[in-house]
Design a protein around this motif. Sequence first.
Motif, PDB file in Angstrom:
ATOM      1  N   ALA A 172      63.000  47.890  71.828  1.00  0.00           N
ATOM      2  CA  ALA A 172      63.003  46.910  71.050  1.00  0.00           C
ATOM      3  C   ALA A 172      64.003  46.009  71.720  1.00  0.00           C
ATOM      4  CB  ALA A 172      63.496  47.373  69.669  1.00  0.00           C
ATOM      5  N   GLN A 173      65.230  46.450  72.287  1.00  0.00           N
ATOM      6  CA  GLN A 173      66.157  45.882  72.872  1.00  0.00           C
ATOM      7  C   GLN A 173      65.998  45.292  74.399  1.00  0.00           C
ATOM      8  OE1 GLN A 173      68.752  44.190  71.174  1.00  0.00           O
ATOM      9  NE2 GLN A 173      67.661  45.157  69.282  1.00  0.00           N
ATOM     10  N   GLY A 174      65.984  44.325  74.819  1.00  0.00           N
ATOM     11  CA  GLY A 174      65.480  43.936  76.142  1.00  0.00           C
ATOM     12  C   GLY A 174      66.575  44.706  77.365  1.00  0.00           C
ATOM     13  N   LYS A 175      67.737  44.748  76.851  1.00  0.00           N
ATOM     14  CA  LYS A 175      68.764  45.640  77.856  1.00  0.00           C
ATOM     15  C   LYS A 175      68.411  46.648  77.880  1.00  0.00           C
ATOM     16  CE  LYS A 175      73.592  45.905  79.213  1.00  0.00           C
ATOM     17  NZ  LYS A 175      73.433  47.389  79.618  1.00  0.00           N
ATOM     18  N   THR A 176      68.378  47.398  76.920  1.00  0.00           N
ATOM     19  CA  THR A 176      67.807  48.878  76.566  1.00  0.00           C
ATOM     20  C   THR A 176      66.813  48.991  77.740  1.00  0.00           C
ATOM     21  OG1 THR A 176      68.643  49.331  74.460  1.00  0.00           O
ATOM     22  CG2 THR A 176      67.203  50.936  74.969  1.00  0.00           C
ATOM     23  N   TRP A 177      65.700  48.310  77.577  1.00  0.00           N
ATOM     24  CA  TRP A 177      64.334  48.624  78.361  1.00  0.00           C
ATOM     25  C   TRP A 177      64.722  48.389  79.716  1.00  0.00           C
ATOM     26  CZ3 TRP A 177      60.768  51.511  78.501  1.00  0.00           C
ATOM     27  CH2 TRP A 177      59.447  51.321  79.013  1.00  0.00           C
ATOM     28  N   HIS A 178      65.384  47.577  80.003  1.00  0.00           N
ATOM     29  CA  HIS A 178      65.831  47.183  81.527  1.00  0.00           C
ATOM     30  C   HIS A 178      66.748  48.238  82.127  1.00  0.00           C
ATOM     31  CE1 HIS A 178      68.403  45.368  84.625  1.00  0.00           C
ATOM     32  NE2 HIS A 178      67.103  44.763  84.913  1.00  0.00           N
ATOM     33  N   ASP A 179      67.449  49.107  81.424  1.00  0.00           N
ATOM     34  CA  ASP A 179      68.196  49.856  81.739  1.00  0.00           C
ATOM     35  C   ASP A 179      67.518  51.154  81.977  1.00  0.00           C
ATOM     36  OD1 ASP A 179      70.570  48.535  81.924  1.00  0.00           O
ATOM     37  OD2 ASP A 179      71.266  48.937  80.108  1.00  0.00           O
ATOM     38  N   GLN A 180      66.344  51.379  81.154  1.00  0.00           N
ATOM     39  CA  GLN A 180      65.689  52.521  81.080  1.00  0.00           C
ATOM     40  C   GLN A 180      64.726  52.330  82.176  1.00  0.00           C
ATOM     41  OE1 GLN A 180      65.028  55.472  79.161  1.00  0.00           O
ATOM     42  NE2 GLN A 180      64.266  55.811  80.981  1.00  0.00           N
ATOM     43  N   LEU A 181      64.240  51.129  82.602  1.00  0.00           N
ATOM     44  CA  LEU A 181      63.461  51.009  83.762  1.00  0.00           C
ATOM     45  C   LEU A 181      64.284  51.203  85.272  1.00  0.00           C
ATOM     46  CD1 LEU A 181      61.236  47.986  82.741  1.00  0.00           C
ATOM     47  CD2 LEU A 181      60.476  50.516  83.119  1.00  0.00           C
ATOM     48  N   LEU A 182      65.455  50.638  85.094  1.00  0.00           N
ATOM     49  CA  LEU A 182      66.326  51.038  86.310  1.00  0.00           C
ATOM     50  C   LEU A 182      66.495  52.475  86.618  1.00  0.00           C
ATOM     51  CD1 LEU A 182      69.072  48.316  85.979  1.00  0.00           C
ATOM     52  CD2 LEU A 182      67.340  48.467  87.638  1.00  0.00           C
ATOM     53  N   HIS A 183      66.967  53.218  85.455  1.00  0.00           N
ATOM     54  CA  HIS A 183      66.892  54.632  85.353  1.00  0.00           C
ATOM     55  C   HIS A 183      65.705  55.431  86.057  1.00  0.00           C
ATOM     56  CE1 HIS A 183      68.792  58.499  84.598  1.00  0.00           C
ATOM     57  NE2 HIS A 183      67.725  58.758  83.866  1.00  0.00           N
ATOM     58  N   LEU A 184      64.577  54.927  85.603  1.00  0.00           N
ATOM     59  CA  LEU A 184      63.298  55.527  86.112  1.00  0.00           C
ATOM     60  C   LEU A 184      63.214  55.397  87.707  1.00  0.00           C
ATOM     61  CD1 LEU A 184      60.551  54.698  83.325  1.00  0.00           C
ATOM     62  CD2 LEU A 184      61.697  57.035  84.056  1.00  0.00           C
ATOM     63  N   ARG A 266      58.760  49.456  89.894  1.00  0.00           N
ATOM     64  CA  ARG A 266      59.408  48.134  90.362  1.00  0.00           C
ATOM     65  C   ARG A 266      58.641  47.060  89.979  1.00  0.00           C
ATOM     66  NH1 ARG A 266      61.170  50.545  96.216  1.00  0.00           N
ATOM     67  NH2 ARG A 266      63.351  51.334  95.567  1.00  0.00           N
ATOM     68  N   GLY A 267      57.399  47.008  89.979  1.00  0.00           N
ATOM     69  CA  GLY A 267      56.446  45.942  89.414  1.00  0.00           C
ATOM     70  C   GLY A 267      56.672  45.500  88.157  1.00  0.00           C
ATOM     71  N   VAL A 268      56.801  46.714  87.214  1.00  0.00           N
ATOM     72  CA  VAL A 268      56.885  46.649  85.803  1.00  0.00           C
ATOM     73  C   VAL A 268      58.454  46.007  85.482  1.00  0.00           C
ATOM     74  CG1 VAL A 268      57.199  47.822  83.512  1.00  0.00           C
ATOM     75  CG2 VAL A 268      55.274  48.542  85.093  1.00  0.00           C
ATOM     76  N   LEU A 269      59.387  46.363  86.279  1.00  0.00           N
ATOM     77  CA  LEU A 269      60.717  45.746  86.338  1.00  0.00           C
ATOM     78  C   LEU A 269      60.885  44.535  86.641  1.00  0.00           C
ATOM     79  CD1 LEU A 269      63.770  46.645  85.798  1.00  0.00           C
ATOM     80  CD2 LEU A 269      63.755  47.222  87.965  1.00  0.00           C
ATOM     81  N   GLU A 270      60.163  43.916  87.435  1.00  0.00           N
ATOM     82  CA  GLU A 270      59.992  42.586  87.938  1.00  0.00           C
ATOM     83  C   GLU A 270      59.521  41.713  86.749  1.00  0.00           C
ATOM     84  OE1 GLU A 270      61.722  40.882  90.447  1.00  0.00           O
ATOM     85  OE2 GLU A 270      62.385  42.925  90.500  1.00  0.00           O
ATOM     86  N   GLU A 271      58.264  42.279  86.229  1.00  0.00           N
ATOM     87  CA  GLU A 271      57.678  41.716  84.834  1.00  0.00           C
ATOM     88  C   GLU A 271      58.484  41.601  83.845  1.00  0.00           C
ATOM     89  OE1 GLU A 271      54.327  43.868  83.798  1.00  0.00           O
ATOM     90  OE2 GLU A 271      53.179  43.636  85.960  1.00  0.00           O
ATOM     91  N   HIS A 272      59.380  42.550  83.619  1.00  0.00           N
ATOM     92  CA  HIS A 272      60.293  42.324  82.484  1.00  0.00           C
ATOM     93  C   HIS A 272      61.310  41.395  83.015  1.00  0.00           C
ATOM     94  CE1 HIS A 272      63.110  43.479  79.394  1.00  0.00           C
ATOM     95  NE2 HIS A 272      63.930  43.841  80.323  1.00  0.00           N
TER      96      HIS A 272
END
Length: 274
Positions: A172-184, A266-272
Amino acid sequence: MGQNVDAEPVSGRVMLGQTLKVLREKAGKSLGQLADETGYEKSYLSRLESGERLSKVTVMEDLDGYYGTGDLLLSHWKAARLDAFKDQYREFMALEATARIMWKFSLGIPGLLQTEDFARGVLSGAQTTAEGDEAVEEQVAARLGRQSVLGQKPEPEVRIIVDEFALRRPAAQGKTWHDQLLHLEAAALWPNLALQVLPFSAGAHHHMNGSLTLLWQRNGSAVAYTEGNSSGRLIEGPDEVLRERSSYDRLRDLALSPSDSLAFIRGVLEEHRS
């Protein structure tokens, strides 16, 4: 003549709390003094001692250091965290903690790879009461504690396949998702972890209703654990375990390679980001 009465089993949290209290009293400290010297709130420390709360693993590491008790509290905490899970899942977790090889498939971000904030969002659900919030925090602490199996020595060999669905359902939170993608992204580079994405382009598959885990122990024994619709099943029969291994092999054949999966993440991360 006395009557034998079975004692009520003591939970791991209560045992941990009793140990915390004994150590504090042996050190001649009040809860207030302990709070001042460790930086944790007095009310929080009190609830740990009463067995009402399960802390994060780092709190036990801090207190082990404070009391000079090696890993005594940490070992008690590892037992206490099992209180947060159902009986069959506890048995699975005990096997997971000693496994030398782990293969996992998950429709969502697996618990072993979730960040704290993402896990909190997943576990919160419809909880809106203070009591519900406390239960969520206990589950978050237990889930994060499970992740220690990935870094224990010797390191287990781990393969995790995640459905593309996991990467298309953001927090729900943009930063939470960004951090999760970075962790992956970081996890995909760990030397003992092969992370693969099962893309939508692979079409419908035979594990669209839940997750699958296969564990091998040092002695070569293996178990499987399937989970879906809020229920789980531990599979120990050799024939059934072999069938689940075959089903996992088919998923792996459909999934992107680890290098292509990293590029996909990484592509999903860039999209986000955009």
